[in-house]
Design a protein around this motif. Structure first.
Motif, mmCIF file in Angstrom:
data_model
loop_
_atom_site.group_PDB
_atom_site.id
_atom_site.type_symbol
_atom_site.label_atom_id
_atom_site.label_comp_id
_atom_site.label_asym_id
_atom_site.label_seq_id
_atom_site.Cartn_x
_atom_site.Cartn_y
_atom_site.Cartn_z
ATOM 1 N N ALA A 55 0.833 -1.204 0.000
ATOM 2 C CA ALA A 55 0.000 0.000 0.000
ATOM 3 C C ALA A 55 0.866 1.251 0.000
ATOM 4 N N CYS A 56 1.920 1.263 0.792
ATOM 5 C CA CYS A 56 2.820 2.422 0.828
ATOM 6 C C CYS A 56 3.559 2.595 -0.496
ATOM 7 N N THR A 57 3.894 1.502 -1.135
ATOM 8 C CA THR A 57 4.524 1.588 -2.448
ATOM 9 C C THR A 57 3.561 2.191 -3.457
ATOM 10 N N ALA A 58 2.292 1.810 -3.399
ATOM 11 C CA ALA A 58 1.286 2.404 -4.286
ATOM 12 C C ALA A 58 1.171 3.903 -4.027
ATOM 13 N N GLY A 59 1.224 4.291 -2.769
ATOM 14 C CA GLY A 59 1.158 5.705 -2.428
ATOM 15 C C GLY A 59 2.343 6.481 -2.951
ATOM 16 N N SER A 60 3.519 5.863 -2.951
ATOM 17 C CA SER A 60 4.717 6.555 -3.432
ATOM 18 C C SER A 60 4.713 6.733 -4.944
ATOM 19 N N THR A 61 3.881 5.968 -5.639
ATOM 20 C CA THR A 61 3.781 6.119 -7.092
ATOM 21 C C THR A 61 2.606 6.992 -7.500
ATOM 22 N N GLY A 62 1.945 7.601 -6.499
ATOM 23 C CA GLY A 62 0.894 8.556 -6.800
ATOM 24 C C GLY A 62 -0.526 8.051 -6.641
ATOM 25 N N TYR A 63 -0.699 6.831 -6.225
ATOM 26 C CA TYR A 63 -2.038 6.262 -6.050
ATOM 27 C C TYR A 63 -2.469 6.406 -4.591
ATOM 28 N N HIS A 64 -2.812 7.632 -4.208
ATOM 29 C CA HIS A 64 -3.146 7.944 -2.815
ATOM 30 C C HIS A 64 -4.360 7.143 -2.329
ATOM 31 N N ASP A 65 -5.412 7.094 -3.133
ATOM 32 C CA ASP A 65 -6.623 6.370 -2.716
ATOM 33 C C ASP A 65 -6.355 4.885 -2.527
ATOM 34 N N GLN A 66 -5.571 4.308 -3.424
ATOM 35 C CA GLN A 66 -5.229 2.885 -3.318
ATOM 36 C C GLN A 66 -4.381 2.643 -2.069
ATOM 37 N N CYS A 67 -3.526 3.584 -1.741
ATOM 38 C CA CYS A 67 -2.699 3.480 -0.541
ATOM 39 C C CYS A 67 -3.580 3.472 0.710
ATOM 40 N N VAL A 68 -4.499 4.427 0.807
ATOM 41 C CA VAL A 68 -5.382 4.518 1.977
ATOM 42 C C VAL A 68 -6.246 3.272 2.094
ATOM 43 N N THR A 69 -6.813 2.826 0.980
ATOM 44 C CA THR A 69 -7.658 1.626 0.995
ATOM 45 C C THR A 69 -6.858 0.404 1.431
ATOM 46 N N GLY A 70 -5.656 0.251 0.903
ATOM 47 C CA GLY A 70 -4.819 -0.894 1.260
ATOM 48 C C GLY A 70 -4.447 -0.903 2.730
ATOM 49 N N LEU A 71 -4.142 0.278 3.263
ATOM 50 C CA LEU A 71 -3.769 0.343 4.672
ATOM 51 C C LEU A 71 -4.963 0.073 5.586
ATOM 52 N N THR A 72 -6.122 0.611 5.244
ATOM 53 C CA THR A 72 -7.295 0.369 6.099
ATOM 54 C C THR A 72 -7.723 -1.096 6.051
ATOM 55 N N LYS A 73 -7.549 -1.745 4.900
ATOM 56 C CA LYS A 73 -7.847 -3.184 4.818
ATOM 57 C C LYS A 73 -6.871 -3.999 5.665
ATOM 58 N N ALA A 74 -5.687 -3.426 5.908
ATOM 59 C CA ALA A 74 -4.679 -4.105 6.728
ATOM 60 C C ALA A 74 -4.797 -3.698 8.198
ATOM 61 N N SER A 75 -5.979 -3.203 8.596
ATOM 62 C CA SER A 75 -6.302 -2.866 9.990
ATOM 63 C C SER A 75 -5.571 -1.638 10.525
ATOM 64 N N VAL A 76 -5.241 -0.701 9.647
ATOM 65 C CA VAL A 76 -4.676 0.575 10.076
ATOM 66 C C VAL A 76 -5.839 1.561 10.144
ATOM 67 N N THR A 77 -5.868 2.402 11.172
ATOM 68 C CA THR A 77 -6.964 3.363 11.278
ATOM 69 C C THR A 77 -6.940 4.335 10.103
ATOM 70 N N ASN A 78 -8.101 4.867 9.769
ATOM 71 C CA ASN A 78 -8.216 5.760 8.625
ATOM 72 C C ASN A 78 -7.325 6.992 8.778
ATOM 73 N N GLY A 79 -7.271 7.573 9.962
ATOM 74 C CA GLY A 79 -6.438 8.766 10.184
ATOM 75 C C GLY A 79 -4.966 8.495 9.940
ATOM 76 N N THR A 80 -4.488 7.380 10.457
ATOM 77 C CA THR A 80 -3.089 7.021 10.243
ATOM 78 C C THR A 80 -2.817 6.692 8.785
ATOM 79 N N ALA A 81 -3.778 6.019 8.132
ATOM 80 C CA ALA A 81 -3.613 5.679 6.713
ATOM 81 C C ALA A 81 -3.483 6.936 5.857
ATOM 82 N N VAL A 82 -4.331 7.925 6.123
ATOM 83 C CA VAL A 82 -4.282 9.163 5.350
ATOM 84 C C VAL A 82 -2.957 9.877 5.577
ATOM 85 N N THR A 83 -2.522 9.955 6.835
ATOM 86 C CA THR A 83 -1.260 10.609 7.165
ATOM 87 C C THR A 83 -0.078 9.881 6.526
ATOM 88 N N ALA A 84 -0.072 8.564 6.630
ATOM 89 C CA ALA A 84 1.026 7.766 6.076
ATOM 90 C C ALA A 84 1.082 7.897 4.563
#
Length: 89
Positions: A55-84
């Motif tokens: 998910a973080c790799t997707a975020g580093s390539t510009g796919y912010h929404d995919q990054c947030v979705t991937g992190l929340t599916k991995a049990s990370v809170t939404n706030g932390t996912a958005v920040t990360a």
């Protein structure tokens, strides 16, 4: 224009292009690390699962929404996912 002058110009251009790629590559890796570090603060230690790294790799390539979705599916809170994911690009 002489052939030797033209060839020197082409080689200089290639050197600049390839050198620029080498300088930008580590920055992308650092962004993935910043994203992962943000998630690790919430998890408070332990090895990060592959899903979070992906998910973080997707975020580093510009796919912010995919990054947030991937992190929340991995049990990370939404706030932390958005920040990360903001730290990734």
């Amino acid at each position: 224009m002489r052939t030797s002058t033209r060839m020197a110009g082409v080689l200089t251009g290639l050197t600049l292009v390839l050198g620029g790629a080498a300088f930008t590559a580590p920055a992308a890796h650092a962004d993935v690390s910043a994203c992962i570090n943000q998630v690790e603060r919430e998890l408070q230690g332990g090895e990060v699962p592959a899903a979070i790294r992906a998910a973080c790799t997707a975020g580093s390539t510009g796919y912010h929404d995919q990054c947030v979705t991937g992190l929340t599916k991995a049990s990370v809170t939404n706030g932390t996912a958005v920040t990360a994911c903001r730290a990734a690009p």
